[in-house]
Enzyme design. Structure first.
Site, short mmCIF file in Angstrom:
data_model
loop_
_atom_site.label_atom_id
_atom_site.label_comp_id
_atom_site.label_asym_id
_atom_site.label_seq_id
_atom_site.Cartn_x
_atom_site.Cartn_y
_atom_site.Cartn_z
N HIS A 1 3.91 39.05 3.70
CA HIS A 1 2.89 38.07 4.11
C HIS A 1 1.48 38.58 3.81
O HIS A 1 1.29 39.76 3.55
CB HIS A 1 3.01 37.71 5.60
CG HIS A 1 3.23 38.87 6.52
ND1 HIS A 1 4.47 39.14 7.08
CD2 HIS A 1 2.41 39.85 6.96
CE1 HIS A 1 4.36 40.24 7.84
NE2 HIS A 1 3.13 40.68 7.79
N ARG B 1 -7.89 35.95 9.20
CA ARG B 1 -8.36 35.47 10.49
C ARG B 1 -8.89 34.04 10.38
O ARG B 1 -9.52 33.70 9.39
CB ARG B 1 -9.45 36.41 11.02
CG ARG B 1 -8.94 37.83 11.14
CD ARG B 1 -10.02 38.85 11.47
NE ARG B 1 -9.43 40.21 11.47
CZ ARG B 1 -9.51 41.07 10.45
NH1 ARG B 1 -10.16 40.74 9.35
NH2 ARG B 1 -8.94 42.26 10.53
N GLU C 1 0.11 34.92 7.52
CA GLU C 1 -0.03 35.26 8.93
C GLU C 1 -1.48 35.00 9.33
O GLU C 1 -2.40 35.70 8.89
CB GLU C 1 0.33 36.72 9.20
CG GLU C 1 0.15 37.09 10.67
CD GLU C 1 0.45 38.56 11.00
OE1 GLU C 1 0.06 38.98 12.10
OE2 GLU C 1 1.04 39.26 10.16
N HIS D 1 -8.62 33.54 -3.67
CA HIS D 1 -7.88 32.37 -3.20
C HIS D 1 -6.41 32.71 -2.96
O HIS D 1 -5.93 33.75 -3.39
CB HIS D 1 -7.98 31.22 -4.20
CG HIS D 1 -7.43 31.54 -5.56
ND1 HIS D 1 -8.24 31.80 -6.64
CD2 HIS D 1 -6.15 31.65 -6.03
CE1 HIS D 1 -7.48 32.05 -7.71
NE2 HIS D 1 -6.21 31.98 -7.36
N GLU E 1 -5.65 27.51 -4.66
CA GLU E 1 -5.45 26.90 -5.96
C GLU E 1 -4.13 26.13 -5.89
O GLU E 1 -3.13 26.64 -5.37
CB GLU E 1 -5.37 27.97 -7.06
CG GLU E 1 -5.24 27.37 -8.45
CD GLU E 1 -5.25 28.39 -9.58
OE1 GLU E 1 -5.12 27.96 -10.74
OE2 GLU E 1 -5.38 29.59 -9.31
N GLN F 1 0.30 33.01 -5.08
CA GLN F 1 -0.75 33.97 -5.48
C GLN F 1 -1.62 34.38 -4.31
O GLN F 1 -1.90 33.58 -3.43
CB GLN F 1 -1.71 33.33 -6.51
CG GLN F 1 -1.22 33.17 -7.90
CD GLN F 1 -2.22 32.40 -8.78
OE1 GLN F 1 -3.30 32.03 -8.34
NE2 GLN F 1 -1.82 32.16 -10.01
N ARG G 1 -10.78 40.11 -6.06
CA ARG G 1 -11.66 40.60 -7.14
C ARG G 1 -11.78 42.11 -7.08
O ARG G 1 -11.89 42.69 -5.99
CB ARG G 1 -13.03 39.93 -7.04
CG ARG G 1 -12.94 38.41 -7.21
CD ARG G 1 -14.29 37.71 -7.15
NE ARG G 1 -14.10 36.27 -7.35
CZ ARG G 1 -14.00 35.39 -6.35
NH1 ARG G 1 -14.09 35.78 -5.08
NH2 ARG G 1 -13.82 34.11 -6.62
N ASN H 1 -14.69 40.48 -12.97
CA ASN H 1 -15.80 39.74 -13.56
C ASN H 1 -16.67 40.74 -14.32
O ASN H 1 -17.10 41.74 -13.74
CB ASN H 1 -16.61 39.04 -12.47
CG ASN H 1 -15.84 37.88 -11.86
OD1 ASN H 1 -15.44 36.96 -12.55
ND2 ASN H 1 -15.59 37.95 -10.56
N GLN I 1 -5.24 41.75 4.82
CA GLN I 1 -4.32 42.58 4.02
C GLN I 1 -3.10 41.81 3.55
O GLN I 1 -2.86 40.70 4.02
CB GLN I 1 -3.82 43.75 4.88
CG GLN I 1 -2.88 43.29 5.99
CD GLN I 1 -3.17 43.90 7.34
OE1 GLN I 1 -4.28 44.33 7.62
NE2 GLN I 1 -2.16 43.94 8.19
N PRO J 1 6.44 54.82 13.39
CA PRO J 1 6.71 53.59 14.14
C PRO J 1 5.47 53.08 14.90
O PRO J 1 4.66 53.89 15.36
CB PRO J 1 7.82 53.99 15.12
CG PRO J 1 7.79 55.47 15.18
CD PRO J 1 7.09 56.00 13.98
N LEU J 2 5.35 51.78 15.01
CA LEU J 2 4.26 51.18 15.78
C LEU J 2 4.59 51.30 17.27
O LEU J 2 5.73 51.03 17.66
CB LEU J 2 4.11 49.69 15.45
CG LEU J 2 3.40 49.32 14.15
CD1 LEU J 2 3.59 47.84 13.87
CD2 LEU J 2 1.91 49.65 14.24
N VAL K 1 -0.26 47.00 3.74
CA VAL K 1 0.60 47.61 4.76
C VAL K 1 2.02 47.61 4.21
O VAL K 1 2.50 46.58 3.74
CB VAL K 1 0.56 46.82 6.09
CG1 VAL K 1 1.49 47.45 7.11
CG2 VAL K 1 -0.86 46.76 6.64
#
Length: 286
Positions: free
Chosen positions: A22, A26, A73, A91, A139, A152, A156, A207, A221, A253-254, A273
């Protein structure tokens, strides 16, 4: 001096069975985004959770189950209704069999079409661009049936060759294709784990002459699965010494969840991540 890693270790990312899980970003009003993504884009709300003790809630949306498909997410932080997207994030993209119809649906639900549907200049692909309520661009790409409509994430970068090398070596991605548009002064590289039309790709755009972008505080992320976060981190660490970047979370581990992850920044500061695949599936079914 760091030990020279074995050839076998450096090959690990290419042999590891990885996929994009994912993208995390925010939003200022979770319910508004869910309504727009499901009604205008035709996504499904896959899961939702509220974490009052940490003052945030999030929702996962996409076109198929998270076991097999890419998801978005969306994170809502209590009381924060606006974010700065910055100049670096480009995008997301949605593949559809009928761009004209999807653009109409977006308009009908109050969305903004920033580029009307039609063929790309000098080509045959039909595309459009839509803007969500927070200002994120999507897009819309016309494509015959695809197993992954959410196709996608465009970011950049300041040095395309460096980025291609980084994502190949650190993450085991393959370069699907590059597109150079001298008339528009940009070059883009599609990186992923399968053929471009079968999967989600990271679209890296350079660019001409622009080496730095503002990251803002909106996009966070991408998450990618791995069979071994420890081995993965070892490889990333080695590649960072050569190309730049930074490990932001050592593998492990978290707390509370037990899901093993590691995270790092690429040479441009974009975050990835890596998540243990088995742990991710457990989390989905807990």
């Amino acid at each position: 001096m760091a030990d020279t890693p074995s050839a076998e270790l450096l090959e690990f990312p290419k042999k590891d069975n990885r996929r994009f899980l994912h993208a995390v970003y925010r939003v200022g009003d979770l319910e508004r985004s869910i309504k727009f993504y499901t009604e205008a884009f035709g996504m499904k709300l896959l899961r939702k959770r509220d974490v009052p003790e940490e003052k945030y809630s999030n929702a996962f949306l996409g076109f198929g189950p998270e076991e097999s498909n890419f998801a978005l997410e969306l994170t809502y932080n209590y009381g924060v209704d606006k974010y700065d997207i910055g100049t670096g994030f480009g995008h997301f993209a949605i593949a559809t069999t009928d761009v004209y119809k999807l653009a109409e649906d977006v308009k009908a639900k109050g969305g903004t079409i920033t580029r009307e549907p039609g063929p790309v200049k000098g080509g045959t692909s039909v595309i459009a661009f839509a803007k969500d309520p927070d200002g994120y661009l999507f897009e819309l790409i016309e494509r015959p049936h695809t197993p992954e409509p959410l196709c996608q994430v465009m970011l950049r970068v300041g040095d395309l060759d460096r980025s291609i090398k980084f994502y190949e070596k650190a993450l085991g991605m393959k370069l699907c294709r590059t597109i150079d548009r001298p008339e528009h002064k940009y070059t883009t590289a599609m990186m992923g784990y399968a053929e471009e039309k079968q999967t989600i790709v990271l679209e890296l755009t350079y660019n001409y002459g622009v080496t730095e972008y503002s990251k803002g505080n909106a996009y966070a992320q991408v998450a990618i699965s791995t069979t071994d976060v420890y081995k993965s981190a070892e490889v990333v660490n080695h590649v960072i010494q050569e190309l730049g970047g930074k490990i932001t979370r050592q593998p492990g581990p978290l707390p509370g969840l037990g899901t093993k992850i590691t995270s790092f920044l690429d040479p441009d500061g974009w975050k990835t991540v890596l998540v243990d695949h088995e742990d991710f599936l457990k989390e989905l079914h807990s």
